[in-house]
Design a protein around this motif. Structure first.
Motif, PDB file in Angstrom:
ATOM      1  N   MET A   1      49.443  23.186  45.621  1.00  0.00           N
ATOM      2  CA  MET A   1      48.120  22.624  45.483  1.00  0.00           C
ATOM      3  C   MET A   1      47.410  22.700  46.830  1.00  0.00           C
ATOM      4  O   MET A   1      47.907  22.222  47.836  1.00  0.00           O
ATOM      5  CB  MET A   1      48.235  21.178  45.017  1.00  0.00           C
ATOM      6  CG  MET A   1      46.927  20.416  45.109  1.00  0.00           C
ATOM      7  SD  MET A   1      47.143  18.667  44.834  1.00  0.00           S
ATOM      8  CE  MET A   1      46.599  18.562  43.174  1.00  0.00           C
ATOM      9  N   ALA A   2      46.254  23.290  46.855  1.00  0.00           N
ATOM     10  CA  ALA A   2      45.488  23.391  48.091  1.00  0.00           C
ATOM     11  C   ALA A   2      44.655  22.129  48.299  1.00  0.00           C
ATOM     12  O   ALA A   2      44.110  21.571  47.354  1.00  0.00           O
ATOM     13  CB  ALA A   2      44.576  24.606  48.031  1.00  0.00           C
ATOM     14  N   ILE A   3      44.586  21.705  49.546  1.00  0.00           N
ATOM     15  CA  ILE A   3      43.755  20.558  49.910  1.00  0.00           C
ATOM     16  C   ILE A   3      42.441  21.138  50.416  1.00  0.00           C
ATOM     17  O   ILE A   3      42.416  21.833  51.424  1.00  0.00           O
ATOM     18  CB  ILE A   3      44.423  19.715  51.023  1.00  0.00           C
ATOM     19  CG1 ILE A   3      45.864  19.384  50.687  1.00  0.00           C
ATOM     20  CG2 ILE A   3      43.591  18.491  51.336  1.00  0.00           C
ATOM     21  CD1 ILE A   3      46.084  18.329  49.678  1.00  0.00           C
ATOM     22  N   THR A   4      41.335  20.874  49.718  1.00  0.00           N
ATOM     23  CA  THR A   4      40.066  21.501  50.079  1.00  0.00           C
ATOM     24  C   THR A   4      39.150  20.588  50.884  1.00  0.00           C
ATOM     25  O   THR A   4      38.241  21.067  51.542  1.00  0.00           O
ATOM     26  CB  THR A   4      39.318  21.966  48.814  1.00  0.00           C
ATOM     27  OG1 THR A   4      39.134  20.837  47.959  1.00  0.00           O
ATOM     28  CG2 THR A   4      40.091  23.040  48.093  1.00  0.00           C
ATOM     29  N   ALA A   5      39.341  19.279  50.836  1.00  0.00           N
ATOM     30  CA  ALA A   5      38.482  18.350  51.566  1.00  0.00           C
ATOM     31  C   ALA A   5      38.778  18.417  53.066  1.00  0.00           C
ATOM     32  O   ALA A   5      39.852  18.844  53.483  1.00  0.00           O
ATOM     33  CB  ALA A   5      38.691  16.934  51.047  1.00  0.00           C
ATOM     34  N   ARG A   6      37.835  17.983  53.867  1.00  0.00           N
ATOM     35  CA  ARG A   6      37.982  18.033  55.318  1.00  0.00           C
ATOM     36  C   ARG A   6      38.419  16.689  55.878  1.00  0.00           C
ATOM     37  O   ARG A   6      37.974  15.640  55.442  1.00  0.00           O
ATOM     38  CB  ARG A   6      36.646  18.397  55.959  1.00  0.00           C
ATOM     39  CG  ARG A   6      36.281  19.844  55.769  1.00  0.00           C
ATOM     40  CD  ARG A   6      35.051  20.194  56.522  1.00  0.00           C
ATOM     41  NE  ARG A   6      34.933  19.415  57.750  1.00  0.00           N
ATOM     42  CZ  ARG A   6      33.923  19.447  58.560  1.00  0.00           C
ATOM     43  NH1 ARG A   6      32.918  20.206  58.296  1.00  0.00           N
ATOM     44  NH2 ARG A   6      33.883  18.713  59.646  1.00  0.00           N
ATOM     45  N   ASP A   7      39.279  16.767  56.895  1.00  0.00           N
ATOM     46  CA  ASP A   7      39.666  15.575  57.643  1.00  0.00           C
ATOM     47  C   ASP A   7      38.546  15.252  58.626  1.00  0.00           C
ATOM     48  O   ASP A   7      37.782  16.129  59.025  1.00  0.00           O
ATOM     49  CB  ASP A   7      40.965  15.836  58.411  1.00  0.00           C
ATOM     50  CG  ASP A   7      42.117  16.205  57.495  1.00  0.00           C
ATOM     51  OD1 ASP A   7      42.182  15.666  56.380  1.00  0.00           O
ATOM     52  OD2 ASP A   7      42.939  17.034  57.901  1.00  0.00           O
ATOM     53  N   ARG A   8      38.452  13.984  59.019  1.00  0.00           N
ATOM     54  CA  ARG A   8      37.428  13.561  59.971  1.00  0.00           C
ATOM     55  C   ARG A   8      38.095  12.853  61.139  1.00  0.00           C
ATOM     56  O   ARG A   8      39.039  12.086  60.941  1.00  0.00           O
ATOM     57  CB  ARG A   8      36.442  12.610  59.306  1.00  0.00           C
ATOM     58  CG  ARG A   8      35.683  13.257  58.201  1.00  0.00           C
ATOM     59  CD  ARG A   8      34.693  12.284  57.636  1.00  0.00           C
ATOM     60  NE  ARG A   8      34.349  12.688  56.280  1.00  0.00           N
ATOM     61  CZ  ARG A   8      33.747  11.911  55.431  1.00  0.00           C
ATOM     62  NH1 ARG A   8      33.428  10.686  55.764  1.00  0.00           N
ATOM     63  NH2 ARG A   8      33.461  12.336  54.227  1.00  0.00           N
ATOM     64  N   ILE A   9      37.574  13.094  62.334  1.00  0.00           N
ATOM     65  CA  ILE A   9      38.149  12.490  63.533  1.00  0.00           C
ATOM     66  C   ILE A   9      37.031  12.131  64.506  1.00  0.00           C
ATOM     67  O   ILE A   9      36.027  12.843  64.600  1.00  0.00           O
ATOM     68  CB  ILE A   9      39.172  13.437  64.198  1.00  0.00           C
ATOM     69  CG1 ILE A   9      39.847  12.761  65.388  1.00  0.00           C
ATOM     70  CG2 ILE A   9      38.530  14.732  64.596  1.00  0.00           C
ATOM     71  CD1 ILE A   9      40.985  13.554  65.990  1.00  0.00           C
ATOM     72  N   ARG A  10      37.225  11.010  65.204  1.00  0.00           N
ATOM     73  CA  ARG A  10      36.329  10.587  66.284  1.00  0.00           C
ATOM     74  C   ARG A  10      37.186  10.030  67.404  1.00  0.00           C
ATOM     75  O   ARG A  10      38.197   9.365  67.150  1.00  0.00           O
ATOM     76  CB  ARG A  10      35.370   9.511  65.817  1.00  0.00           C
ATOM     77  CG  ARG A  10      34.329  10.038  64.884  1.00  0.00           C
ATOM     78  CD  ARG A  10      33.277   9.018  64.634  1.00  0.00           C
ATOM     79  NE  ARG A  10      32.331   9.584  63.685  1.00  0.00           N
ATOM     80  CZ  ARG A  10      31.240   8.987  63.318  1.00  0.00           C
ATOM     81  NH1 ARG A  10      30.939   7.812  63.799  1.00  0.00           N
ATOM     82  NH2 ARG A  10      30.433   9.551  62.465  1.00  0.00           N
ATOM     83  N   ALA A  11      36.769  10.290  68.625  1.00  0.00           N
ATOM     84  CA  ALA A  11      37.473   9.749  69.786  1.00  0.00           C
ATOM     85  C   ALA A  11      36.437   9.276  70.793  1.00  0.00           C
ATOM     86  O   ALA A  11      35.498  10.003  71.117  1.00  0.00           O
ATOM     87  CB  ALA A  11      38.375  10.808  70.407  1.00  0.00           C
ATOM     88  N   LYS A  12      36.606   8.041  71.283  1.00  0.00           N
ATOM     89  CA  LYS A  12      35.676   7.466  72.249  1.00  0.00           C
ATOM     90  C   LYS A  12      36.443   6.848  73.406  1.00  0.00           C
ATOM     91  O   LYS A  12      37.519   6.274  73.215  1.00  0.00           O
ATOM     92  CB  LYS A  12      34.816   6.384  71.601  1.00  0.00           C
ATOM     93  CG  LYS A  12      33.741   6.903  70.700  1.00  0.00           C
ATOM     94  CD  LYS A  12      32.810   5.795  70.302  1.00  0.00           C
ATOM     95  CE  LYS A  12      31.674   6.349  69.463  1.00  0.00           C
ATOM     96  NZ  LYS A  12      30.709   5.311  69.119  1.00  0.00           N
TER      97      LYS A  12
END
Length: 105
Positions: A1-12
């Motif tokens: 099964m392919a994962i099509t959604a995108r991961d999100r990341i923030r760094a401060k």
């Protein structure tokens, strides 16, 4: 099964330390759920999450079936500087992989 959604990341950078927030797009099936036909959905869950800062591994997390769908993680790293590259990589039990990265602001 392919994962099509995108991961999100923030760094401060805050008070001299790095705060990283990451939302991983993954269904995290336990292997106990059923589909609309009453058939068991095979287990598919993130097993390993790793974080690198400027190419140096700074953290590793082991997950299992008890982790929620689309897991959210927030953590702090000691130190840091504006422009540092933060990269997250995950691998699930079926071999699917995801990578997301950002620069420290």
């Amino acid at each position: 099964m392919a994962i099509t959604a995108r991961d999100r990341i923030r760094a401060k950078l805050k008070e001299g330390d790095t705060t990283v927030r990451v939302l991983l797009a993954h269904p995290m099936h336990t292997g106990r759920g059923k589909d609309e036909n009453g058939e068991l959905i095979p287990a598919q869950f993130i097993q390993d999450i790793r974080c690198w800062r400027n190419g140096n591994e700074v953290m590793a997390i082991k997950c299992g079936t008890a982790t929620a769908r689309n897991p959210y993680f927030s953590f702090q790293l000691a130190g840091g500087a504006v422009g540092d590259k933060i990269m997250i990589r995950w691998v699930d039990n079926l071999g699917a992989k995801g990578v997301t990265e950002t620069e420290l602001r």
